[in-house]
Design an enzyme around this catalytic site. Structure first.
Site, PDB file in Angstrom:
ATOM      1  N   GLU A   1      -8.342  22.001  11.383  1.00  0.00           N
ATOM      2  CA  GLU A   1      -6.914  22.345  11.435  1.00  0.00           C
ATOM      3  C   GLU A   1      -6.103  21.527  10.446  1.00  0.00           C
ATOM      4  OE1 GLU A   1      -3.105  22.440  14.533  1.00  0.00           O
ATOM      5  OE2 GLU A   1      -5.057  21.724  15.251  1.00  0.00           O
TER       6      GLU A   1
ATOM      7  N   THR B   1     -10.700  17.667  19.731  1.00  0.00           N
ATOM      8  CA  THR B   1     -12.115  17.857  19.425  1.00  0.00           C
ATOM      9  C   THR B   1     -12.319  17.545  17.943  1.00  0.00           C
ATOM     10  OG1 THR B   1     -11.806  20.210  18.917  1.00  0.00           O
ATOM     11  CG2 THR B   1     -12.414  19.634  21.184  1.00  0.00           C
TER      12      THR B   1
ATOM     13  N   THR C   1     -17.330  29.729  17.816  1.00  0.00           N
ATOM     14  CA  THR C   1     -16.708  28.495  18.318  1.00  0.00           C
ATOM     15  C   THR C   1     -16.363  27.483  17.238  1.00  0.00           C
ATOM     16  OG1 THR C   1     -18.918  27.576  18.786  1.00  0.00           O
ATOM     17  CG2 THR C   1     -17.754  28.667  20.601  1.00  0.00           C
TER      18      THR C   1
ATOM     19  N   PHE D   1     -11.376  30.260  20.498  1.00  0.00           N
ATOM     20  CA  PHE D   1     -12.746  30.751  20.415  1.00  0.00           C
ATOM     21  C   PHE D   1     -12.720  32.214  19.986  1.00  0.00           C
ATOM     22  CE2 PHE D   1     -15.007  27.790  23.685  1.00  0.00           C
ATOM     23  CZ  PHE D   1     -14.898  26.747  22.799  1.00  0.00           C
TER      24      PHE D   1
ATOM     25  N   HIS E   1      -5.142  20.577  27.500  1.00  0.00           N
ATOM     26  CA  HIS E   1      -5.251  21.905  26.895  1.00  0.00           C
ATOM     27  C   HIS E   1      -5.060  22.955  27.986  1.00  0.00           C
ATOM     28  CE1 HIS E   1      -6.137  25.164  24.425  1.00  0.00           C
ATOM     29  NE2 HIS E   1      -7.252  24.760  23.834  1.00  0.00           N
TER      30      HIS E   1
ATOM     31  N   HIS F   1      -2.139  22.614  17.032  1.00  0.00           N
ATOM     32  CA  HIS F   1      -2.978  22.981  18.174  1.00  0.00           C
ATOM     33  C   HIS F   1      -3.568  21.702  18.763  1.00  0.00           C
ATOM     34  CE1 HIS F   1      -5.124  25.741  20.700  1.00  0.00           C
ATOM     35  NE2 HIS F   1      -6.319  25.337  20.274  1.00  0.00           N
TER      36      HIS F   1
ATOM     37  N   CYS G   1      -7.443  30.594  23.777  1.00  0.00           N
ATOM     38  CA  CYS G   1      -6.367  29.619  23.577  1.00  0.00           C
ATOM     39  C   CYS G   1      -5.209  30.130  22.734  1.00  0.00           C
ATOM     40  CB  CYS G   1      -6.936  28.353  22.951  1.00  0.00           C
ATOM     41  SG  CYS G   1      -8.388  27.741  23.820  1.00  0.00           S
TER      42      CYS G   1
ATOM     43  N   LYS H   1      -0.526  18.591  23.281  1.00  0.00           N
ATOM     44  CA  LYS H   1      -1.678  18.519  24.190  1.00  0.00           C
ATOM     45  C   LYS H   1      -2.049  17.091  24.546  1.00  0.00           C
ATOM     46  CE  LYS H   1      -3.717  22.952  22.868  1.00  0.00           C
ATOM     47  NZ  LYS H   1      -2.685  23.329  21.855  1.00  0.00           N
TER      48      LYS H   1
END
Length: 407
Positions: free
Chosen positions: A312, A305, A270, A395, A335, A301, A164, A330
């Site tokens: 973040e 999630t 992750t 990731f 995404h 970003h 990403c 997003k």
């Protein structure tokens, strides 16, 4: 160090396939998520949602011969690169082919359907689907090499396949290539074509939204009741140019890249690390020689999630120590993986230059575990600022931060 400016932009996205149409779509406060009927074929797949490009037209001069090494991801990358070069007034200019122009471009993967050609060989024990273009379409550097081939560049090639952050890290490395004197011009960005397997990746991690009957209500970054991300597609290409070179030819300048940084978590592949997210923002500010107070807006970003949003925003709060305005594009596009850093940089520039910043859609109740920031919600915000920051995380614990300056 030399200054680096942006003189051309090309985009294809669910918001639209021109910078103007994509920016105007933000003002409608409607997302681009749809029920993806194809996903109904797959058992035990929770999410049936996707976000798809609108208005993408392949020019007639992209003949079958031209496209023989291009899957959809490389095609979107190359078409938007052509639009960006036109926008910059550099299409056909000798600087593209004399070694002074390089390519820095990325995607999470190549074309996944091309990978199935190799899969069929392994399963059926017969070479029936492979052709001379199969590997070129599937390889992770397919976007960068196809752009270079099509425009006949001879400068540096910097491919990125960092999930990403593929688009944002490509822009950052292009910036460094010009700043440090290796190139005068760089074609930079990221692209991603949507595929059911991408939904499967995040679905197995319980990270996808399953609001299949109400696609207009998802994703919802930073919201207490969010249930995950939605996969999208698209491409964004920017032309980066050394400032004096751009000035000498009278180029239109959209923005200057004031700072860039990238780092890695080194902890979990992750699960995000808020401390390293914070550190990459500090490094970008250091590169730009700016205090945090100068940043008037942050493009997050913001994937929707739980772990990602919390890490973040807590990391952001620890750097800025104030309620800095922030929102997530997003919530409109889903995404777009390897494309998101480039698409969001283009839209961040448009918002900065128009002094209008989009809200995060579907943000009704801010998660109390998120950092204390000024979340733009419900309606857009008029902000007159000289600097904006755009952040992306991937990731592998790969973090990026770009600081843009209004010109």
């Amino acid at each position: 160090m030399r200054r680096v400016v942006i003189t051309g932009m090309g985009i294809t996205s669910a918001l639209g396939s021109t910078t103007e149409s994509a920016f105007e779509r933000l003002k409608t406060y409607k997302n681009c998520v749809k029920h993806w009927d194809k996903l109904d074929e797959y058992e035990r797949l929770n999410s049936k949602l996707g976000s798809f490009v609108e208005g993408f037209v392949v020019p007639e001069h992209f003949t079958r011969k031209v496209r023989r090494t291009m899957g959809e991801v490389a095609l979107m990358a190359t078409v938007t690169a052509e639009e960006a070069l036109k926008d910059a007034g550099l299409l056909g200019d000798e600087v593209i082919t004399n070694g002074r122009t390089g390519v820095s471009y990325g995607s999470s993967t190549g074309s996944l359907d091309a990978i199935l050609d190799f899969y069929s060989m392994c399963i059926d024990k017969e070479v029936k689907l492979l052709n001379s273009g199969s590997y070129i379409k599937m390889m992770p550097q397919t976007t960068a090499v196809n752009i270079s081939l099509y425009f006949k560049t001879h400068g540096r090639l910097i491919p990125a396949s960092t999930a990403c952050t593929s688009g944002s890290i490509s822009i950052g490395y292009a910036y460094e290539a010009i700043k440090d004197g290796y190139q005068e011009v760089m074609i930079a960005g990221g692209a991603e074509e949507i595929h059911p397997t991408q939904v499967g990746v995040f679905d197995t991690l319980y990270a996808t939204s399953s609001k299949n009957d109400t696609p207009d209500l998802t994703p919802s970054p930073f919201d207490r009741d969010r249930d995950g991300l939605v996969i999208g597609e698209g491409a964004g290409t920017l032309i980066l140019e050394e400032y004096e070179h751009a000035k000498a030819r009278g180029a239109k300048i959209y923005a200057e890249i004031a700072g860039f940084a990238t780092n890695t978590d080194g902890t979990h592949i992750t699960n995000p690390n808020k401390d390293m997210m914070a550190e990459v923002m500090r490094l970008a500010l250091k590169d730009a020689k700016l205090p945090p107070e100068e940043i008037g807006y942050i493009n997050a970003h913001g994937t929707a999630t739980v772990n990602g949003d919390i890490a973040e925003t807590q990391g952001t709060e620890s750097v800025f120590k104030r309620e800095v305005p922030i929102s997530s594009i997003k919530s409109y596009t889903g995404h777009t993986l390897g494309a998101c850093g480039a698409i969001e940089t283009i839209l961040a520039i448009e918002m900065m230059n128009n002094k209008w910043f989009c809200p995060t859609l579907n943000l009704k109740n801010i998660d109390e575990n998120c950092g204390k920031l000024d979340y733009i919600k419900d309606e857009g915000r008029i902000i007159d600022t000289e600097f904006v920051m755009t952040n992306n995380f991937a990731f592998g614990g790969i973090n990026t931060s770009i600081i843009l300056k209004k010109c």
